[in-house]
Design a protein around this motif. Structure first.
Motif, mmCIF file in Angstrom:
data_model
loop_
_atom_site.group_PDB
_atom_site.id
_atom_site.type_symbol
_atom_site.label_atom_id
_atom_site.label_comp_id
_atom_site.label_asym_id
_atom_site.label_seq_id
_atom_site.Cartn_x
_atom_site.Cartn_y
_atom_site.Cartn_z
ATOM 1 N N ILE A 157 44.574 -56.348 -15.288
ATOM 2 C CA ILE A 157 44.079 -55.046 -14.849
ATOM 3 C C ILE A 157 43.734 -54.249 -16.101
ATOM 4 O O ILE A 157 44.619 -53.931 -16.908
ATOM 5 C CB ILE A 157 45.117 -54.297 -13.994
ATOM 6 N N TRP A 200 45.178 -45.751 -9.293
ATOM 7 C CA TRP A 200 45.125 -45.657 -10.748
ATOM 8 C C TRP A 200 43.693 -45.410 -11.229
ATOM 9 O O TRP A 200 43.465 -44.594 -12.134
ATOM 10 C CB TRP A 200 45.704 -46.926 -11.365
ATOM 11 N N ASP A 201 42.736 -46.069 -10.621
ATOM 12 C CA ASP A 201 41.335 -45.860 -10.991
ATOM 13 C C ASP A 201 40.923 -44.415 -10.723
ATOM 14 O O ASP A 201 40.197 -43.800 -11.527
ATOM 15 C CB ASP A 201 40.436 -46.823 -10.216
ATOM 16 N N THR A 251 42.270 -50.988 -18.205
ATOM 17 C CA THR A 251 42.084 -49.541 -18.183
ATOM 18 C C THR A 251 41.207 -49.200 -19.383
ATOM 19 O O THR A 251 41.613 -49.375 -20.530
ATOM 20 C CB THR A 251 43.437 -48.816 -18.261
ATOM 21 N N ALA A 290 39.514 -48.140 -14.114
ATOM 22 C CA ALA A 290 40.394 -49.300 -14.019
ATOM 23 C C ALA A 290 39.737 -50.360 -13.151
ATOM 24 O O ALA A 290 39.068 -50.049 -12.166
ATOM 25 C CB ALA A 290 41.747 -48.905 -13.438
ATOM 26 N N SER A 291 39.916 -51.621 -13.527
ATOM 27 C CA SER A 291 39.382 -52.736 -12.743
ATOM 28 C C SER A 291 40.266 -53.947 -12.957
ATOM 29 O O SER A 291 41.013 -54.028 -13.935
ATOM 30 C CB SER A 291 37.936 -53.054 -13.138
ATOM 31 N N GLN A 292 40.174 -54.883 -12.026
ATOM 32 C CA GLN A 292 41.009 -56.081 -12.101
ATOM 33 C C GLN A 292 40.139 -57.316 -12.219
ATOM 34 O O GLN A 292 39.125 -57.452 -11.533
ATOM 35 C CB GLN A 292 41.901 -56.206 -10.869
ATOM 36 N N LEU A 345 45.644 -50.182 -7.589
ATOM 37 C CA LEU A 345 44.424 -50.168 -8.396
ATOM 38 C C LEU A 345 43.530 -48.992 -8.032
ATOM 39 O O LEU A 345 43.012 -48.298 -8.917
ATOM 40 C CB LEU A 345 43.666 -51.483 -8.228
#
Length: 262
Positions: free
Chosen positions: A166, A148-149, A168, A159-161, A145
């Motif tokens: 998750i 990717w963020d 985008t 990006a957040s979960q 994460l």
């Protein structure tokens, strides 16, 4: 405001009503008390349901107090007016996304190249605005994460979960901008008068900017913001978690902007 059975916490014996079905099966619930009180909330306030759900997903929900003059879906990418998407708003949002960074197709292609079926169960594009993964949380590779963020932020995305999802998201798409637009329209129409304040509730990182922008905000003692220990001077945190927190939040709305507390 609504909860699946997996999020009931210690409230299993509390009377509940189903407010969402998927393919005929019950999916999301509120406590009976919360449902009754939410129906009454529309009398003194302009209630604007605001969600990261797509238009289609939002349409499955039967919240007490409907129909809604305004609703916000797709994390602010769409404003519904009497249930119909406002195309002028959406055109402006799409233009902002194009001007601010990478395209959805480029981001989606990069994300697809980074994931596999060992930990991702679904890959979805939402309302031609953003994409999200449904994952097996314990199987997500360590550091995925954050990495990717970082890639996304250099290109105008983030990006957040939130639980098993998750997200985008283009940084140009956010709930606070849509809330501000709806508030402006309500003032112009005379539906808001005097010293009307904005109260907001949310539990995920995608809600943080909206909570920060509100006059008063509340979050439950669970979810992504709880894990991040997120706070702000205007913020109240519920005493309870799970479905009972939804009931507490509605009581907070009815009382109207109580003193903030941890």
């Amino acid at each position: 405001m609504i909860y699946s059975r997996n999020a009931f916490s210690a409230a299993d014996e509390v009377p509940m009503v189903c407010v969402e079905h998927l393919e005929g099966a019950p999916l999301s619930f509120m406590t009976t008390v919360a449902a009754l009180r939410m129906a009454s909330l529309t009398e003194p306030a302009a209630v604007v349901p605001t969600t990261t759900r797509t238009i289609k997903q939002f349409g499955r929900i039967r919240l007490p107090g409907a129909p809604w003059r305004y609703a916000i879906t797709s994390n602010g990418g769409n404003i519904l007016v009497d249930g119909v998407p406002d195309m002028r708003w959406r055109i402006d949002v799409d233009a902002q996304v194009r001007a601010s960074g990478a395209t959805l197709s480029a981001v989606s292609a990069e994300l697809r190249a980074r994931v596999d079926d060992s930990w991702v169960t679904k890959f979805r594009v939402a309302d031609h605005l953003f994409c999200y993964l449904v994952v097996k949380p314990k199987a997500v590779p360590e550091g995925f994460l954050a990495e990717w963020d970082g890639w996304c932020r250099r290109r105008g995305w983030s990006a957040s979960q939130q639980g098993r999802k998750i997200y985008t998201m283009p940084r140009a798409v956010c709930k606070s901008r849509a809330v501000a637009e709806v508030r402006r329209r309500l003032w112009e129409s005379g539906e808001l008068v005097g010293e009307a304040e904005t109260l907001a509730a949310g539990d995920g990182a995608l809600d943080a900017e909206m909570l920060r922008a509100a006059d008063f905000a509340i979050r439950p003692r669970h979810g992504e913001l709880e894990k991040l220990n997120w706070t702000h001077p205007n913020l109240t945190v519920t005493r309870t978690s799970g479905i009972l927190a939804g009931e507490e939040i509605i009581n907070w709305f009815i009382k109207g902007a109580p003193a903030t507390s941890e």
